[in-house]
Design a protein around this motif. Structure first.
Motif, PDB file in Angstrom:
ATOM      1  N   ASN A 112       2.689   5.497  -7.066  1.00  0.00           N
ATOM      2  CA  ASN A 112       2.498   3.371  -6.897  1.00  0.00           C
ATOM      3  C   ASN A 112       1.115   3.708  -6.290  1.00  0.00           C
ATOM      4  OD1 ASN A 112       5.186   2.945  -7.501  1.00  0.00           O
ATOM      5  ND2 ASN A 112       5.758   3.550  -5.497  1.00  0.00           N
ATOM      6  N   VAL A 113       0.160   2.873  -6.891  1.00  0.00           N
ATOM      7  CA  VAL A 113      -1.093   3.310  -6.511  1.00  0.00           C
ATOM      8  C   VAL A 113      -1.668   1.859  -6.565  1.00  0.00           C
ATOM      9  CG1 VAL A 113      -2.955   3.783  -7.499  1.00  0.00           C
ATOM     10  CG2 VAL A 113      -1.293   5.202  -8.105  1.00  0.00           C
ATOM     11  N   GLY A 114      -2.528   1.679  -5.274  1.00  0.00           N
ATOM     12  CA  GLY A 114      -2.677   0.281  -4.922  1.00  0.00           C
ATOM     13  C   GLY A 114      -3.782  -0.213  -3.596  1.00  0.00           C
ATOM     14  N   GLY A 115      -3.716  -0.664  -2.976  1.00  0.00           N
ATOM     15  CA  GLY A 115      -4.815  -1.016  -2.188  1.00  0.00           C
ATOM     16  C   GLY A 115      -5.528  -2.371  -2.557  1.00  0.00           C
ATOM     17  N   ASN A 116      -6.647  -1.870  -1.908  1.00  0.00           N
ATOM     18  CA  ASN A 116      -7.613  -2.803  -2.329  1.00  0.00           C
ATOM     19  C   ASN A 116      -8.329  -2.521  -3.895  1.00  0.00           C
ATOM     20  OD1 ASN A 116      -9.169  -2.094   0.299  1.00  0.00           O
ATOM     21  ND2 ASN A 116      -8.410  -4.276  -0.013  1.00  0.00           N
ATOM     22  N   GLY A 169     -16.866  -1.729  -2.326  1.00  0.00           N
ATOM     23  CA  GLY A 169     -16.790  -0.893  -0.382  1.00  0.00           C
ATOM     24  C   GLY A 169     -15.718  -0.234  -0.882  1.00  0.00           C
ATOM     25  N   VAL A 170     -14.232   0.217  -1.300  1.00  0.00           N
ATOM     26  CA  VAL A 170     -13.047   1.089  -1.395  1.00  0.00           C
ATOM     27  C   VAL A 170     -14.186   2.635  -0.640  1.00  0.00           C
ATOM     28  CG1 VAL A 170     -11.420   2.688  -2.326  1.00  0.00           C
ATOM     29  CG2 VAL A 170     -11.468   0.025  -2.384  1.00  0.00           C
ATOM     30  N   ASN A 171     -13.693   2.912   0.199  1.00  0.00           N
ATOM     31  CA  ASN A 171     -14.113   4.576   0.641  1.00  0.00           C
ATOM     32  C   ASN A 171     -13.283   5.273   1.462  1.00  0.00           C
ATOM     33  OD1 ASN A 171     -13.772   3.350   3.251  1.00  0.00           O
ATOM     34  ND2 ASN A 171     -15.587   3.011   4.153  1.00  0.00           N
ATOM     35  N   THR A 172     -11.962   4.923   0.999  1.00  0.00           N
ATOM     36  CA  THR A 172     -10.901   5.283   1.647  1.00  0.00           C
ATOM     37  C   THR A 172      -9.434   6.242   0.893  1.00  0.00           C
ATOM     38  OG1 THR A 172     -11.068   4.848   3.967  1.00  0.00           O
ATOM     39  CG2 THR A 172      -9.382   6.288   3.340  1.00  0.00           C
ATOM     40  N   VAL A 173      -9.352   7.439   0.907  1.00  0.00           N
ATOM     41  CA  VAL A 173      -7.706   7.365   0.422  1.00  0.00           C
ATOM     42  C   VAL A 173      -7.289   8.253   1.214  1.00  0.00           C
ATOM     43  CG1 VAL A 173      -8.181   9.591  -0.550  1.00  0.00           C
ATOM     44  CG2 VAL A 173      -6.608   8.235  -2.305  1.00  0.00           C
ATOM     45  N   THR A 174      -5.277   7.783   0.314  1.00  0.00           N
ATOM     46  CA  THR A 174      -4.478   7.891   1.719  1.00  0.00           C
ATOM     47  C   THR A 174      -3.241   7.649   0.754  1.00  0.00           C
ATOM     48  OG1 THR A 174      -5.071   6.453   3.457  1.00  0.00           O
ATOM     49  CG2 THR A 174      -3.091   7.249   4.154  1.00  0.00           C
ATOM     50  N   ALA A 175      -2.421   9.550   0.468  1.00  0.00           N
ATOM     51  CA  ALA A 175      -1.787   9.427   0.445  1.00  0.00           C
ATOM     52  C   ALA A 175      -0.248   9.575   1.136  1.00  0.00           C
ATOM     53  CB  ALA A 175      -1.527  11.451  -0.622  1.00  0.00           C
ATOM     54  N   TYR A 176       0.697   8.795   0.802  1.00  0.00           N
ATOM     55  CA  TYR A 176       2.032   8.536   1.811  1.00  0.00           C
ATOM     56  C   TYR A 176       3.341   9.192   1.476  1.00  0.00           C
ATOM     57  CZ  TYR A 176      -0.557   5.132   4.461  1.00  0.00           C
ATOM     58  OH  TYR A 176      -1.390   3.934   4.925  1.00  0.00           O
ATOM     59  N   GLY A 177       3.910  10.219   1.999  1.00  0.00           N
ATOM     60  CA  GLY A 177       5.126  10.757   1.864  1.00  0.00           C
ATOM     61  C   GLY A 177       6.199  10.080   1.533  1.00  0.00           C
ATOM     62  N   ALA A 178       7.355  10.340   1.171  1.00  0.00           N
ATOM     63  CA  ALA A 178       8.305   9.449   1.202  1.00  0.00           C
ATOM     64  C   ALA A 178       8.794   8.609   2.789  1.00  0.00           C
ATOM     65  CB  ALA A 178       9.457  10.073   0.670  1.00  0.00           C
ATOM     66  N   ASP A 179       8.567   9.399   3.386  1.00  0.00           N
ATOM     67  CA  ASP A 179       8.831   9.579   5.150  1.00  0.00           C
ATOM     68  C   ASP A 179       7.704   8.182   5.396  1.00  0.00           C
ATOM     69  OD1 ASP A 179       6.440  10.848   5.403  1.00  0.00           O
ATOM     70  OD2 ASP A 179       7.404  12.306   6.878  1.00  0.00           O
ATOM     71  N   GLY A 180       7.360   7.845   5.005  1.00  0.00           N
ATOM     72  CA  GLY A 180       5.825   6.843   5.513  1.00  0.00           C
ATOM     73  C   GLY A 180       4.311   7.719   5.493  1.00  0.00           C
TER      74      GLY A 180
END
Length: 352
Positions: A112-116, A169-180
């Motif tokens: 799933n891809v989301g955010g700003n 202004g999007v400047n950050t990427v975070t990949a989240y694992g199944a544990d959050g």
């Protein structure tokens, strides 16, 4: 007849019990400082000194030999992540259940891809064949000695970002694992490093028992950012870009000897091949250096053309005319002038 260690460097290079003295050895804290081996890195002063060795070894100065290196080879999947410890989330943390052929798990590659972004979406990265890439990539922890390398198949993060309609202004990427759990990265850093969303490692499709089996791989980046079981990617706008953790300065320029203590007895006058791997996770290795006289002299062998994204497999072949007990010390140098704060050492015997 040659008495030498096998010249197979291209597999099993990580996760092996390596050196006869027991481990890679720190330079003696109070020993005489070797010229040019003090470095200031990000406010840390790292001093490299010659080893203090109690055993009476036969010393030979300026030993010459045949040197070769390459940047090929992969770490077997059953060893690749087990060398990194026993915590929970990233490559640098837990044994790799999904890499083992245990018949469990499923091949799930939905993220799933989301955010700003103006519209959230879900993508199956394994179906993005037009964007699929293959890469040989190293993986190294910020602290400690182990490191590995693998042939990975996946989709560049850039392809996913290109599908998103980013807000200003999007400047950050975070990949989240199944544990959050997730590790934030500057988006431009991740793109510049050609981060990949990987679903195959060393020819083996990944499986997971919890969420997606996709993993984030980034060249020249410590393994804590190699998030596993990714279920969400967030592209966000932050007031400040997150800092990127670097390799602990005292663990830069990792080097290992692959010859084991077993069978380290050789005939006088016959060829002996020493071999190992070196990696800096950020700066190219420019030379491997060898000493057989407790660091009084070093034979420097250039690794011209070596790149920072992969390790260096090295081999050094030489011989000794006189019987005795010998000790090899080996260290590496980087393009930014850092000499290994930790060297590797191997004891061996030469007989008539």
């Amino acid at each position: 007849m040659k008495f030498s260690t096998p010249k197979k460097v291209l597999a099993g290079a990580a996760g092996v019990a390596l050196i006869a003295s027991g481990a890679t050895v720190a330079f003696a804290e109070n020993g005489p400082q070797a010229e040019g081996l003090s470095h200031d890195i990000d406010g840390n002063t790292i001093d490299s000194h010659r080893l203090t060795i109690d055993k009476d070894f036969t010393h030979v100065a300026d030993v010459q030999g045949e040197f070769a290196f390459n940047q090929e080879g992969v770490t077997p999947n059953d060893e690749l992540f087990n060398v990194f410890g026993t915590a929970l989330t990233s490559m640098c943390s837990k044994p790799s259940v999904e890499m083992l052929d245990n018949g469990e798990g499923i091949a799930n590659y939905y993220i799933n891809v989301g955010g700003n972004i103006k519209k959230n979406f879900t993508v199956n990265v394994s179906e993005m064949k037009d964007s699929e890439e293959t890469a040989l990539m190293g993986c190294s922890c910020a602290t400690g000695k182990p490191f590995g390398q693998a042939a990975v198949v996946g989709v560049p993060l850039e392809s996913i970002v290109g599908m998103a309609d980013l807000e200003e202004g999007v400047n950050t990427v975070t990949a989240y694992g199944a544990d959050g759990f997730g590790q934030a990265l500057p988006l431009q850093y991740a793109l510049d490093k050609k981060a990949m969303l990987v679903y195959e490692v060393n020819g083996e499709g990944l499986k997971s028992t919890d969420g997606s089996a996709v993993q984030m791989w980034l060249p020249e980046t410590v393994a804590r950012y190699f998030t596993r079981d990714i279920v969400n990617i967030e592209l966000t706008r932050q007031a400040e870009e997150p800092a990127v953790q670097q390799v602990d300065p005292q663990f830069r320029n990792k080097i290992d000897i692959l010859n084991t203590s077993e069978g380290c007895v050789f005939k006088a006058g016959y060829d002996i091949t020493f071999e190992g791997v070196a990696d800096d996770c950020g700066s190219p290795i420019t030379a491997i250096e060898f000493s057989f006289d407790d660091g009084a002299t070093w034979t420097s062998c250039a690794t011209d053309g070596a790149t920072a994204d992969k390790w260096v497999n090295w081999q050094f072949t030489t011989s000794f005319a006189e019987p005795g007990s010998y000790n090899l010390s080996v260290r590496a140098k980087t393009a930014d002038g850092v000499v290994s704060p930790l060297e590797a050492s191997l004891e061996f015997e030469v007989i008539e």
